[in-house]
Design a protein around this motif. Structure first.
Motif, PDB file in Angstrom:
ATOM      1  N   MET A 113       0.814  -1.212   0.000  1.00  0.00           N
ATOM      2  CA  MET A 113       0.000   0.000   0.000  1.00  0.00           C
ATOM      3  C   MET A 113       0.849   1.263   0.000  1.00  0.00           C
ATOM      4  O   MET A 113       0.481   2.274  -0.602  1.00  0.00           O
ATOM      5  CB  MET A 113      -0.956  -0.017   1.200  1.00  0.00           C
ATOM      6  N   THR A 114       2.013   1.204   0.652  1.00  0.00           N
ATOM      7  CA  THR A 114       2.880   2.382   0.697  1.00  0.00           C
ATOM      8  C   THR A 114       3.595   2.625  -0.629  1.00  0.00           C
ATOM      9  O   THR A 114       4.093   3.723  -0.880  1.00  0.00           O
ATOM     10  CB  THR A 114       3.933   2.257   1.814  1.00  0.00           C
ATOM     11  N   LEU A 116       2.191   1.840  -3.805  1.00  0.00           N
ATOM     12  CA  LEU A 116       1.309   1.966  -4.966  1.00  0.00           C
ATOM     13  C   LEU A 116       1.333   3.359  -5.573  1.00  0.00           C
ATOM     14  O   LEU A 116       1.671   3.531  -6.752  1.00  0.00           O
ATOM     15  CB  LEU A 116      -0.118   1.561  -4.578  1.00  0.00           C
ATOM     16  N   ASN A 117       0.954   4.378  -4.808  1.00  0.00           N
ATOM     17  CA  ASN A 117       0.829   5.726  -5.374  1.00  0.00           C
ATOM     18  C   ASN A 117       2.169   6.340  -5.755  1.00  0.00           C
ATOM     19  O   ASN A 117       2.277   7.059  -6.750  1.00  0.00           O
ATOM     20  CB  ASN A 117       0.116   6.647  -4.390  1.00  0.00           C
ATOM     21  N   VAL A 118       3.200   6.070  -4.962  1.00  0.00           N
ATOM     22  CA  VAL A 118       4.467   6.779  -5.163  1.00  0.00           C
ATOM     23  C   VAL A 118       5.395   6.099  -6.159  1.00  0.00           C
ATOM     24  O   VAL A 118       6.256   6.752  -6.747  1.00  0.00           O
ATOM     25  CB  VAL A 118       5.207   6.971  -3.815  1.00  0.00           C
ATOM     26  N   LEU A 119       5.247   4.796  -6.370  1.00  0.00           N
ATOM     27  CA  LEU A 119       6.159   4.092  -7.270  1.00  0.00           C
ATOM     28  C   LEU A 119       5.449   3.258  -8.327  1.00  0.00           C
ATOM     29  O   LEU A 119       5.627   3.467  -9.524  1.00  0.00           O
ATOM     30  CB  LEU A 119       7.101   3.180  -6.457  1.00  0.00           C
ATOM     31  N   ILE A 120       4.645   2.322  -7.894  1.00  0.00           N
ATOM     32  CA  ILE A 120       4.121   1.304  -8.810  1.00  0.00           C
ATOM     33  C   ILE A 120       3.194   1.895  -9.857  1.00  0.00           C
ATOM     34  O   ILE A 120       3.323   1.618 -11.055  1.00  0.00           O
ATOM     35  CB  ILE A 120       3.424   0.186  -8.011  1.00  0.00           C
ATOM     36  N   GLU A 121       2.252   2.731  -9.447  1.00  0.00           N
ATOM     37  CA  GLU A 121       1.255   3.247 -10.383  1.00  0.00           C
ATOM     38  C   GLU A 121       1.841   4.214 -11.405  1.00  0.00           C
ATOM     39  O   GLU A 121       1.188   4.537 -12.404  1.00  0.00           O
ATOM     40  CB  GLU A 121       0.116   3.907  -9.608  1.00  0.00           C
ATOM     41  N   LYS A 122       3.073   4.654 -11.192  1.00  0.00           N
ATOM     42  CA  LYS A 122       3.684   5.613 -12.109  1.00  0.00           C
ATOM     43  C   LYS A 122       4.312   4.955 -13.336  1.00  0.00           C
ATOM     44  O   LYS A 122       4.725   5.654 -14.259  1.00  0.00           O
ATOM     45  CB  LYS A 122       4.743   6.436 -11.361  1.00  0.00           C
ATOM     46  N   ASN A 123       4.384   3.621 -13.332  1.00  0.00           N
ATOM     47  CA  ASN A 123       5.057   2.959 -14.452  1.00  0.00           C
ATOM     48  C   ASN A 123       4.253   1.760 -14.940  1.00  0.00           C
ATOM     49  O   ASN A 123       4.795   0.669 -15.113  1.00  0.00           O
ATOM     50  CB  ASN A 123       6.467   2.527 -14.029  1.00  0.00           C
ATOM     51  N   VAL A 124       2.954   1.975 -15.125  1.00  0.00           N
ATOM     52  CA  VAL A 124       2.080   0.925 -15.654  1.00  0.00           C
ATOM     53  C   VAL A 124       1.218   1.526 -16.759  1.00  0.00           C
ATOM     54  O   VAL A 124       1.090   2.746 -16.878  1.00  0.00           O
ATOM     55  CB  VAL A 124       1.177   0.323 -14.549  1.00  0.00           C
ATOM     56  N   SER A 125       0.624   0.664 -17.561  1.00  0.00           N
ATOM     57  CA  SER A 125      -0.240   1.150 -18.627  1.00  0.00           C
ATOM     58  C   SER A 125      -1.530   1.715 -18.045  1.00  0.00           C
ATOM     59  O   SER A 125      -1.954   1.339 -16.939  1.00  0.00           O
ATOM     60  CB  SER A 125      -0.582   0.014 -19.595  1.00  0.00           C
ATOM     61  N   LEU A 126      -2.155   2.613 -18.782  1.00  0.00           N
ATOM     62  CA  LEU A 126      -3.422   3.194 -18.344  1.00  0.00           C
ATOM     63  C   LEU A 126      -4.482   2.111 -18.190  1.00  0.00           C
ATOM     64  O   LEU A 126      -5.286   2.137 -17.257  1.00  0.00           O
ATOM     65  CB  LEU A 126      -3.887   4.252 -19.351  1.00  0.00           C
ATOM     66  N   GLU A 127      -4.456   1.129 -19.081  1.00  0.00           N
ATOM     67  CA  GLU A 127      -5.425   0.034 -19.024  1.00  0.00           C
ATOM     68  C   GLU A 127      -5.265  -0.783 -17.741  1.00  0.00           C
ATOM     69  O   GLU A 127      -6.243  -1.104 -17.067  1.00  0.00           O
ATOM     70  CB  GLU A 127      -5.254  -0.878 -20.239  1.00  0.00           C
ATOM     71  N   ALA A 128      -4.008  -1.107 -17.395  1.00  0.00           N
ATOM     72  CA  ALA A 128      -3.752  -1.883 -16.176  1.00  0.00           C
ATOM     73  C   ALA A 128      -4.134  -1.086 -14.943  1.00  0.00           C
ATOM     74  O   ALA A 128      -4.709  -1.630 -13.983  1.00  0.00           O
ATOM     75  CB  ALA A 128      -2.280  -2.286 -16.112  1.00  0.00           C
ATOM     76  N   LEU A 129      -3.828   0.211 -14.943  1.00  0.00           N
ATOM     77  CA  LEU A 129      -4.152   1.049 -13.797  1.00  0.00           C
ATOM     78  C   LEU A 129      -5.657   1.197 -13.631  1.00  0.00           C
ATOM     79  O   LEU A 129      -6.180   1.139 -12.506  1.00  0.00           O
ATOM     80  CB  LEU A 129      -3.503   2.425 -13.953  1.00  0.00           C
ATOM     81  N   MET A 130      -6.371   1.364 -14.732  1.00  0.00           N
ATOM     82  CA  MET A 130      -7.827   1.482 -14.671  1.00  0.00           C
ATOM     83  C   MET A 130      -8.443   0.200 -14.117  1.00  0.00           C
ATOM     84  O   MET A 130      -9.343   0.246 -13.263  1.00  0.00           O
ATOM     85  CB  MET A 130      -8.393   1.784 -16.051  1.00  0.00           C
ATOM     86  N   VAL A 172      -1.518   3.950   5.039  1.00  0.00           N
ATOM     87  CA  VAL A 172      -0.377   4.364   4.212  1.00  0.00           C
ATOM     88  C   VAL A 172       0.486   5.371   4.971  1.00  0.00           C
ATOM     89  O   VAL A 172       1.722   5.259   5.010  1.00  0.00           O
ATOM     90  CB  VAL A 172      -0.854   4.953   2.879  1.00  0.00           C
ATOM     91  N   GLY A 173      -0.155   6.350   5.609  1.00  0.00           N
ATOM     92  CA  GLY A 173       0.588   7.351   6.362  1.00  0.00           C
ATOM     93  C   GLY A 173       1.361   6.754   7.520  1.00  0.00           C
ATOM     94  O   GLY A 173       2.550   7.055   7.719  1.00  0.00           O
ATOM     95  N   PHE A 174       0.711   5.915   8.291  1.00  0.00           N
ATOM     96  CA  PHE A 174       1.374   5.288   9.433  1.00  0.00           C
ATOM     97  C   PHE A 174       2.506   4.367   8.981  1.00  0.00           C
ATOM     98  O   PHE A 174       3.568   4.328   9.606  1.00  0.00           O
ATOM     99  CB  PHE A 174       0.359   4.496  10.268  1.00  0.00           C
ATOM    100  N   GLN A 175       2.279   3.616   7.919  1.00  0.00           N
ATOM    101  CA  GLN A 175       3.313   2.715   7.420  1.00  0.00           C
ATOM    102  C   GLN A 175       4.549   3.463   6.941  1.00  0.00           C
ATOM    103  O   GLN A 175       5.671   2.968   7.035  1.00  0.00           O
ATOM    104  CB  GLN A 175       2.764   1.855   6.283  1.00  0.00           C
ATOM    105  N   ASN A 176       4.350   4.674   6.438  1.00  0.00           N
ATOM    106  CA  ASN A 176       5.484   5.464   5.975  1.00  0.00           C
ATOM    107  C   ASN A 176       6.328   6.006   7.127  1.00  0.00           C
ATOM    108  O   ASN A 176       7.456   6.448   6.923  1.00  0.00           O
ATOM    109  CB  ASN A 176       5.003   6.624   5.103  1.00  0.00           C
ATOM    110  N   LEU A 177       5.774   5.974   8.332  1.00  0.00           N
ATOM    111  CA  LEU A 177       6.525   6.417   9.501  1.00  0.00           C
ATOM    112  C   LEU A 177       7.229   5.268  10.216  1.00  0.00           C
ATOM    113  O   LEU A 177       8.105   5.490  11.049  1.00  0.00           O
ATOM    114  CB  LEU A 177       5.593   7.118  10.494  1.00  0.00           C
TER     115      LEU A 177
END
Length: 231
Positions: A113-114, A116-130, A172-177
């Protein structure tokens, strides 16, 4: 069934099996490595396939991990829904127990979860992300509706679905700490910095008590007594 259709069916089944095998391989590697240390090369080597074969199934390493995230969320959604409908205790403590029992042993999901937004979702196809976002939304809506049915006080949070979206952000916030980066870990014992010594389980336990009690108290307020923080 025509011969060509049989071949196509077998081919589709083989592709699905190979795809599932790559997801399982990613999960095995993720269980013992940091995400940054896992490469397409290491995945291909562990799966005993050629590197080029990997790209027949996933366009990037991140797209494979997005598929793994979907699998991890699926397990959480299934278990959470089963736990919600299993009992009829409507107390805040019952909901807290459900959340803690469903989350604390899912270390892979919470790590994911930590990322997804900052790394994984930035390098996938729009179709896969949708596809992933629609699945995630559907799952949160489903468990949110079931939770609100059992725990009516969630109406004060804007409904069960909104509550679970909030919970997602909180985790996500707590896990980042927790835990801190290696260099920061050397400093948390210094005088005045012990507030950064952040244990996820204990802090989440304390927070969820306050959060749920506040929601339940808000549900008991008379109509018109609540105040908005918006300007």
């Amino acid at each position: 069934m025509m011969m060509s259709e049989k071949k196509r069916a077998r081919s589709d089944e083989a592709k699905a099996q190979k795809r599932a095998m790559l997801i399982a391989t990613a999960r095995q590697l993720f269980a013992v490595n940091e995400f940054a240390a896992i490469t397409v090369d290491s995945i291909a080597a562990e799966a005993k396939i050629a590197k080029g074969t990997f790209f027949l199934y996933f366009s990037t390493r991140e797209e494979l991990f997005l598929a793994l995230a979907k699998e991890l969320f699926s397990g959480f959604f299934d278990d959470m829904l089963a736990a919600i409908v299993k009992d009829d205790d409507r107390s805040t403590q019952a909901l807290k127990a459900l959340l803690c029992n469903s989350l604390f042993h899912r270390t892979e999901l919470m790590r994911m979860m930590t990322l997804l937004n900052v790394l994984i979702e930035k390098n996938v196809s729009l179709e896969a992300l949708m596809d992933f976002k629609l699945y995630l939304h559907s799952g949160l809506v489903t468990i949110g509706a079931a939770a609100q049915k059992r725990f009516p006080f969630l109406a004060a949070a804007g409904g069960g679905t909104r509550f679970f979206f909030w919970l997602y952000g909180i985790i996500v916030g707590f896990q980042n700490l927790a835990p801190p980066a290696a260099c920061a870990g050397l400093l948390v014992n210094a005088e005045g910095l012990n507030a950064f010594r952040f244990d996820f389980a204990s802090e989440f336990d304390s927070f969820i008590d306050l959060f749920l009690d506040g929601i339940a108290a808000g549900n008991d307020r008379k109509p018109g007594s609540s105040r908005s923080i918006r300007a």
